[in-house]
Design a protein around this motif. Structure first.
Motif, PDB file in Angstrom:
ATOM      1  N   ALA A 165      36.257 -22.026 -39.913  1.00  9.15           N
ATOM      2  CA  ALA A 165      35.616 -22.495 -41.150  1.00  9.15           C
ATOM      3  C   ALA A 165      35.983 -21.628 -42.344  1.00  9.15           C
ATOM      4  O   ALA A 165      35.997 -22.097 -43.495  1.00  9.15           O
ATOM      5  N   SER A 166      36.291 -20.355 -42.087  1.00  7.33           N
ATOM      6  CA  SER A 166      36.655 -19.451 -43.183  1.00  7.33           C
ATOM      7  C   SER A 166      38.053 -19.732 -43.745  1.00  7.33           C
ATOM      8  O   SER A 166      38.467 -19.126 -44.725  1.00  7.33           O
ATOM      9  N   ALA A 167      38.780 -20.652 -43.099  1.00  6.61           N
ATOM     10  CA  ALA A 167      40.151 -20.930 -43.540  1.00  6.61           C
ATOM     11  C   ALA A 167      40.182 -21.431 -44.978  1.00  6.61           C
ATOM     12  O   ALA A 167      41.104 -21.108 -45.743  1.00  6.61           O
ATOM     13  N   GLU A 168      39.186 -22.214 -45.366  1.00  7.77           N
ATOM     14  CA  GLU A 168      39.168 -22.745 -46.742  1.00  7.77           C
ATOM     15  C   GLU A 168      38.965 -21.616 -47.750  1.00  7.77           C
ATOM     16  O   GLU A 168      39.564 -21.628 -48.834  1.00  7.77           O
ATOM     17  N   ASP A 169      38.129 -20.627 -47.436  1.00  7.15           N
ATOM     18  CA  ASP A 169      37.950 -19.477 -48.341  1.00  7.15           C
ATOM     19  C   ASP A 169      39.244 -18.674 -48.458  1.00  7.15           C
ATOM     20  O   ASP A 169      39.626 -18.236 -49.555  1.00  7.15           O
ATOM     21  N   VAL A 170      39.913 -18.480 -47.311  1.00  3.89           N
ATOM     22  CA  VAL A 170      41.179 -17.745 -47.335  1.00  3.89           C
ATOM     23  C   VAL A 170      42.207 -18.482 -48.181  1.00  3.89           C
ATOM     24  O   VAL A 170      42.947 -17.881 -48.976  1.00  3.89           O
ATOM     25  N   MET A 171      42.255 -19.813 -48.048  1.00  7.60           N
ATOM     26  CA  MET A 171      43.232 -20.591 -48.809  1.00  7.60           C
ATOM     27  C   MET A 171      42.924 -20.568 -50.294  1.00  7.60           C
ATOM     28  O   MET A 171      43.836 -20.552 -51.133  1.00  7.60           O
ATOM     29  N   ARG A 172      41.645 -20.554 -50.651  1.00  9.86           N
ATOM     30  CA  ARG A 172      41.271 -20.470 -52.067  1.00  9.86           C
ATOM     31  C   ARG A 172      41.737 -19.140 -52.663  1.00  9.86           C
ATOM     32  O   ARG A 172      42.210 -19.087 -53.806  1.00  9.86           O
ATOM     33  N   ALA A 173      41.592 -18.060 -51.880  1.00 10.97           N
ATOM     34  CA  ALA A 173      42.063 -16.758 -52.367  1.00 10.97           C
ATOM     35  C   ALA A 173      43.587 -16.762 -52.533  1.00 10.97           C
ATOM     36  O   ALA A 173      44.121 -16.203 -53.503  1.00 10.97           O
ATOM     37  N   THR A 174      44.282 -17.402 -51.602  1.00  9.82           N
ATOM     38  CA  THR A 174      45.739 -17.485 -51.710  1.00  9.82           C
ATOM     39  C   THR A 174      46.142 -18.320 -52.916  1.00  9.82           C
ATOM     40  O   THR A 174      47.099 -17.982 -53.632  1.00  9.82           O
ATOM     41  N   ALA A 175      45.429 -19.412 -53.150  1.00  9.64           N
ATOM     42  CA  ALA A 175      45.715 -20.250 -54.320  1.00  9.64           C
ATOM     43  C   ALA A 175      45.485 -19.472 -55.611  1.00  9.64           C
ATOM     44  O   ALA A 175      46.200 -19.666 -56.604  1.00  9.64           O
ATOM     45  N   GLU A 176      44.501 -18.588 -55.597  1.00 16.00           N
ATOM     46  CA  GLU A 176      44.248 -17.761 -56.779  1.00 16.00           C
ATOM     47  C   GLU A 176      45.412 -16.804 -57.027  1.00 16.00           C
ATOM     48  O   GLU A 176      45.788 -16.555 -58.176  1.00 16.00           O
ATOM     49  N   SER A 177      45.996 -16.278 -55.950  1.00 20.87           N
ATOM     50  CA  SER A 177      47.174 -15.420 -56.109  1.00 20.87           C
ATOM     51  C   SER A 177      48.340 -16.197 -56.707  1.00 20.87           C
ATOM     52  O   SER A 177      49.085 -15.694 -57.564  1.00 20.87           O
ATOM     53  N   LEU A 178      48.492 -17.436 -56.293  1.00 18.51           N
ATOM     54  CA  LEU A 178      49.551 -18.275 -56.845  1.00 18.51           C
ATOM     55  C   LEU A 178      49.299 -18.554 -58.328  1.00 18.51           C
ATOM     56  O   LEU A 178      50.223 -18.526 -59.148  1.00 18.51           O
ATOM     57  N   ARG A 179      48.040 -18.814 -58.683  1.00 19.94           N
ATOM     58  CA  ARG A 179      47.706 -19.059 -60.089  1.00 19.94           C
ATOM     59  C   ARG A 179      47.946 -17.806 -60.927  1.00 19.94           C
ATOM     60  O   ARG A 179      48.418 -17.885 -62.072  1.00 19.94           O
ATOM     61  N   ALA A 180      47.663 -16.629 -60.363  1.00 20.89           N
ATOM     62  CA  ALA A 180      47.898 -15.381 -61.091  1.00 20.89           C
ATOM     63  C   ALA A 180      49.384 -15.185 -61.364  1.00 20.89           C
ATOM     64  O   ALA A 180      49.775 -14.728 -62.442  1.00 20.89           O
ATOM     65  N   GLU A 181      50.240 -15.531 -60.393  1.00 21.48           N
ATOM     66  CA  GLU A 181      51.690 -15.419 -60.612  1.00 21.48           C
ATOM     67  C   GLU A 181      52.147 -16.380 -61.715  1.00 21.48           C
ATOM     68  O   GLU A 181      52.970 -16.024 -62.561  1.00 21.48           O
ATOM     69  N   ARG A 182      51.588 -17.574 -61.709  1.00 24.27           N
ATOM     70  CA  ARG A 182      51.955 -18.541 -62.756  1.00 24.27           C
ATOM     71  C   ARG A 182      51.513 -18.027 -64.130  1.00 24.27           C
ATOM     72  O   ARG A 182      52.266 -18.124 -65.109  1.00 24.27           O
ATOM     73  N   GLN A 183      50.315 -17.475 -64.222  1.00 26.09           N
ATOM     74  CA  GLN A 183      49.839 -16.936 -65.499  1.00 26.09           C
ATOM     75  C   GLN A 183      50.651 -15.714 -65.930  1.00 26.09           C
ATOM     76  O   GLN A 183      50.874 -15.509 -67.126  1.00 26.09           O
ATOM     77  N   ARG A 184      51.087 -14.908 -64.972  1.00 21.14           N
ATOM     78  CA  ARG A 184      51.910 -13.749 -65.304  1.00 21.14           C
ATOM     79  C   ARG A 184      53.213 -14.203 -65.951  1.00 21.14           C
ATOM     80  O   ARG A 184      53.669 -13.620 -66.940  1.00 21.14           O
TER      81      ARG A 184
END
Length: 397
Positions: A165-184
């Motif tokens: 069940a924690s997989a969705e939380d982990v994926m949200r954190a990974t998506a945030e890392s991707l968004r941070a790279e795009r903003q960078r």
């Protein structure tokens, strides 16, 4: 009327005062607008040369050097002679009036200082042209770098029991890392655009579109020390500084020679019109000349050091550019490999042969590889431009 004519001519030659107050808001609101649409590199350089405030100030600094050195101003003395007759005495430096002696040295020194000021302008213009090229290359790189495709929805796998069940939380954190790279990347492009506007002398509020070249540019050959000596603007400016020191030494030498002073007088005795002839002796001038000679020799040695530094920098920059190119190639290969690892991990998960953690680790690895590729690409641009500039590029008319 005839007596007032010289005074009127003197006043007519004077410069009247004109106020030039600084308006900080106008600096922003009235800054020149760069051309609309995509601006090619050559046009951007031409615009910067005409509007960059640093270059405008350096041109004014050069104009502030007066090369029309006037002769020593005559001195007019009034009094009475021994017979109580009124007398006017005019003191003239003969050598100065003829453009000889110290005045000739002053003229040569003024010309050397103006040349130094123009070389400083030329050096800064070359720097700006190189910095604009870097801005164009950075825009090309950031606009063309692929963003990692890492979209993944773990919800179906959680419902099917193939992921916790924690997989969705982990994926949200990974998506945030991707968004941070795009903003960078967006922040890098915005900062690069602001640097370009400053180089152009435009307001940071201005709209400008960069039209970069379609491939890495400029190419740079192996450094040729003869070309470097002829084309490096910093060496040309250093040579101009040496010429100033040389002319300061010449002037100090001229200061050692006596001055011939003539004092014609107009008084009650017309026979004594030519007055007196005097010679001024510059005691202590030899010490100033020796000091100026030492300063000239120091400037020559500094010039020699600058030449050796320039050749060393050009060779070192070439190796740095080659290393940065290799690092970019490795980073690009790593990012492509991570993309393939992610594709394989997702295929295995869909075939019930892999695990959700393999997919997450693959996505995180891809994001890290994409960030490393961005940093390597920017490093390669800066190293390549530094090598080109160290080898004498660009050469402006």
């Amino acid at each position: 009327m005839t007596r007032t004519l010289p005074l009127l001519l003197l006043l007519g030659a004077c410069v009247s005062y004109k106020a030039a107050p600084v308006d900080m808001e106008a600096t922003v609101l009235e800054a020149p607008e760069p051309p609309e649409g995509s601006v090619p590199y050559e046009q951007a350089v031409e615009w910067a040369i005409l509007h960059n405030p640093d270059l405008l100030a350096l041109r004014k600094r050069a104009a502030a050097v007066n090369v029309s050195v006037p002769p020593e101003p005559p001195e007019l003395e009034a009094g009475i002679d021994s017979d109580q007759n009124p007398e006017l005495i005019l003191v003239l430096d003969v050598f100065s009036l003829l453009g000889m002696g110290r005045r000739g040295a002053d003229k040569a020194l003024a010309r050397a200082r103006r040349s130094e000021a123009w070389m400083a302008h030329h050096e800064r213009a070359r720097e700006i042209a190189g910095e604009i090229a870097e801005a164009y290359e950075i825009e090309r790189v950031l606009a063309s770098l692929p963003m990692p495709e890492a979209a993944f929805d773990p919800a179906p796998y959680v419902r099917a029991g193939f992921a916790p069940a924690s997989a969705e939380d982990v994926m949200r954190a990974t998506a945030e890392s991707l968004r941070a790279e795009r903003q960078r990347r967006e922040a890098e492009r915005a900062a690069n655009r602001l640097r370009l506007l400053r180089l152009l002398g435009a307001s940071p509020l201005a709209a400008v579109e960069i039209a970069p070249f379609g491939s890495p540019w400029p190419e740079f050959p192996a450094p040729d020390w003869r070309v470097i000596l002829k084309t490096r603007a910093d060496l040309q400016r250093q040579l101009a500084s040496y010429e100033v020191a040389e002319q300061e030494f010449r002037r100090a030498v001229a200061e050692q020679y006596p001055a011939l002073v003539v004092s014609p007088s107009v008084g009650g005795d017309p026979v004594d019109f030519f007055g007196a002839v005097a010679i001024t002796l510059p005691f202590g001038a030899s010490k100033e000349a020796r000091a100026a000679e030492a300063a000239r020799d120091a400037a020559r040695l500094e010039m020699e050091g600058a030449i050796l530094d320039g050749l060393r920098d050009a060779e070192a920059a070439r190796h740095e550019a080659a290393a940065a190119e290799a690092e970019l190639s490795a980073a690009t290969m790593r990012r492509a490999a991570q993309q393939e690892i992610l594709r394989t991990a997702r295929a295995e998960l869909e075939g019930r042969e892999g695990s959700f953690l393999d997919v997450i680790f693959s996505i995180e690895g891809l994001i890290d590889a994409a960030a490393a590729e961005r940093e390597a690409a920017l490093g390669e641009v800066r190293a390549r431009l530094a090598a080109a500039r160290a080898a004498g590029w660009p050469v402006l008319p």
